[in-house]
Every structure is written in structure tokens, then in C-alpha cells.
Design a protein around this motif. Sequence first.
Motif, PDB file in Angstrom:
ATOM      1  N   ILE A  81      11.723   8.537   3.276  1.00  0.00           N
ATOM      2  CA  ILE A  81      10.484   9.055   2.712  1.00  0.00           C
ATOM      3  C   ILE A  81       9.483   7.909   2.628  1.00  0.00           C
ATOM      4  N   THR A  82       8.201   8.228   2.828  1.00  0.00           N
ATOM      5  CA  THR A  82       7.113   7.265   2.699  1.00  0.00           C
ATOM      6  C   THR A  82       6.030   7.916   1.849  1.00  0.00           C
ATOM      7  N   MET A  83       5.499   7.164   0.895  1.00  0.00           N
ATOM      8  CA  MET A  83       4.404   7.691   0.074  1.00  0.00           C
ATOM      9  C   MET A  83       3.458   6.555  -0.292  1.00  0.00           C
ATOM     10  N   ASP A  84       2.217   6.922  -0.584  1.00  0.00           N
ATOM     11  CA  ASP A  84       1.231   5.935  -1.019  1.00  0.00           C
ATOM     12  C   ASP A  84       1.636   5.357  -2.362  1.00  0.00           C
ATOM     13  N   ASN A  85       1.425   4.070  -2.534  1.00  0.00           N
ATOM     14  CA  ASN A  85       1.708   3.406  -3.803  1.00  0.00           C
ATOM     15  C   ASN A  85       0.486   3.578  -4.704  1.00  0.00           C
ATOM     16  N   GLU A 120       0.812  -1.209   0.000  1.00  0.00           N
ATOM     17  CA  GLU A 120       0.000   0.000   0.000  1.00  0.00           C
ATOM     18  C   GLU A 120       0.849   1.264   0.000  1.00  0.00           C
ATOM     19  N   GLU A 121       2.054   1.182   0.550  1.00  0.00           N
ATOM     20  CA  GLU A 121       2.916   2.362   0.545  1.00  0.00           C
ATOM     21  C   GLU A 121       4.345   1.971   0.201  1.00  0.00           C
ATOM     22  N   ILE A 122       5.081   2.950  -0.275  1.00  0.00           N
ATOM     23  CA  ILE A 122       6.474   2.748  -0.643  1.00  0.00           C
ATOM     24  C   ILE A 122       7.326   3.508   0.364  1.00  0.00           C
ATOM     25  N   ARG A 123       8.361   2.835   0.885  1.00  0.00           N
ATOM     26  CA  ARG A 123       9.238   3.453   1.894  1.00  0.00           C
ATOM     27  C   ARG A 123      10.669   3.457   1.382  1.00  0.00           C
ATOM     28  N   GLN A 124      11.340   4.550   1.624  1.00  0.00           N
ATOM     29  CA  GLN A 124      12.772   4.651   1.343  1.00  0.00           C
ATOM     30  C   GLN A 124      13.415   5.144   2.644  1.00  0.00           C
ATOM     31  N   ASP A 125      14.053   4.227   3.370  1.00  0.00           N
ATOM     32  CA  ASP A 125      14.613   4.572   4.676  1.00  0.00           C
ATOM     33  C   ASP A 125      16.044   5.099   4.603  1.00  0.00           C
ATOM     34  N   ALA A 126      16.726   4.916   3.505  1.00  0.00           N
ATOM     35  CA  ALA A 126      18.122   5.363   3.395  1.00  0.00           C
ATOM     36  C   ALA A 126      18.161   6.895   3.325  1.00  0.00           C
ATOM     37  N   PRO A 127      19.121   7.524   4.009  1.00  0.00           N
ATOM     38  CA  PRO A 127      19.217   8.987   3.938  1.00  0.00           C
ATOM     39  C   PRO A 127      19.690   9.442   2.556  1.00  0.00           C
ATOM     40  N   PHE A 128      19.198  10.574   2.128  1.00  0.00           N
ATOM     41  CA  PHE A 128      19.603  11.159   0.849  1.00  0.00           C
ATOM     42  C   PHE A 128      19.379  12.665   0.888  1.00  0.00           C
ATOM     43  N   TYR A 129      19.881  13.353  -0.110  1.00  0.00           N
ATOM     44  CA  TYR A 129      19.719  14.796  -0.218  1.00  0.00           C
ATOM     45  C   TYR A 129      18.768  15.092  -1.376  1.00  0.00           C
ATOM     46  N   MET A 130      17.893  16.098  -1.191  1.00  0.00           N
ATOM     47  CA  MET A 130      16.973  16.488  -2.250  1.00  0.00           C
ATOM     48  C   MET A 130      16.700  17.985  -2.172  1.00  0.00           C
ATOM     49  N   PRO A 131      16.432  18.623  -3.295  1.00  0.00           N
ATOM     50  CA  PRO A 131      16.110  20.055  -3.253  1.00  0.00           C
ATOM     51  C   PRO A 131      14.633  20.259  -2.925  1.00  0.00           C
ATOM     52  N   LEU A 132      14.331  21.262  -2.129  1.00  0.00           N
ATOM     53  CA  LEU A 132      12.937  21.588  -1.849  1.00  0.00           C
ATOM     54  C   LEU A 132      12.327  22.361  -3.007  1.00  0.00           C
TER      55      LEU A 132
END
Length: 189
Positions: free
Chosen positions: A41-45, A17-29
Motif C-alpha cells: 500500500i502507498t499513501m500520502d504522508n 512525502e508518501e508512506i509505503r508498505q510493501d509487505a503483503p497483508f490481508y485486510m477487509p474491504l
Amino acid sequence: MTDDRTTPPVDRTGQPEEIRQDAPFYMPLTPAAPWVHVDGITMDNVNRAQHPTALLPGAGETGDDTEWDASSLDKAIEWLESHAEFLNRQSHKMVEIQDRMGGSAAAGQVTETSPLGSFPRARDLAGKHSALYETTHASVKKLSDDLYQAANALRKVKENYETVERANAMSAAEMERAFGAASSNPARA
């Protein structure tokens, strides 16, 4: 020749139901902002598919079966009539609600006191309840009547279906006799 461009549909009901990425990373806002450190990050699939259980046929139900015969028409007529009878009984039992709210005499009147009290909001609420009761009662009664009419119409369809079936059976028997007579008297050339 086969068309290689078509692919069978993918079963997506087993996806999470959701996708999780637990590894740390850098992203621009934003494009102009500096990069931010994110721990995960966690988001709905949105690719996950599911079948709403309310739309699936229950045990013993035909679901989206569209083939009809006289026996299944009888079952449909029985279903329509039983639901119409249930709703008809409910429409008569609803009078108890009206009785608890002051009866039919108080239904359309705004009096100094209402079943909910004498303050202005109570009278307003009683008036709204009365209007809601009347429309709900009329709707339940109409639905019951409509189901009875649908059952009667379906009964007429079934009668017509059976009449056509008898006519087709007679036509088939007549054709067999005609073919039998023609085969016993072959035409001379």
C-alpha cells in the motif's frame, strides 16, 4: 515550577512525502466482506510539513520583519512607486491589444465581422474579449493609482514620524537640562 505537559514543536519537514508498505497483508474491504490479500500500500504522508517557497522571503527581503524606521519607510515608498510606475506603463501599452482586436471603435460594437472572423462564435468571443480587456485595463490602472496613493500616504506617515522624532529629541534635551539644573541646585530640607 515548569510545566511538563508542554513539548517543543516537532520538525516535520524532513518526513517523506508518501508512506509505503510493501509487505503483503490481508485486510477487509468492508466489515461484511471477506478479507482481501494486498501486496502493498502507498499513501500520502499527511503529517509531513513543508514551507511554500513563494511565501518565504527572498534574498535581501525582510520577510515578516515589523520594525520600521525612516530609512525602511523610504524603501517601502520607493517599492510602491516603482510598482505603480510599472503598472501605469503596462496600462498604456495594453492599447496595442485593443488595436489588434479592431481598435476602440470595434470594442463595444457587434458587427458582421470581428477580428476573429465572421461566424457567430467569433463575434461572441470578440465581444467577450473586449469586455475582458476593458475590465482588465481598468483594474490595472486602478491598481497603479492605488499604489501611488499608498506611497503618498506612507510619505505623509514618514513625515509625521520624523516630526514626532524631532519633538521627542527636543523633549529629551529639555529633560536633561531640567535634571542638570535640578542636580546643581539641590533642594534644602
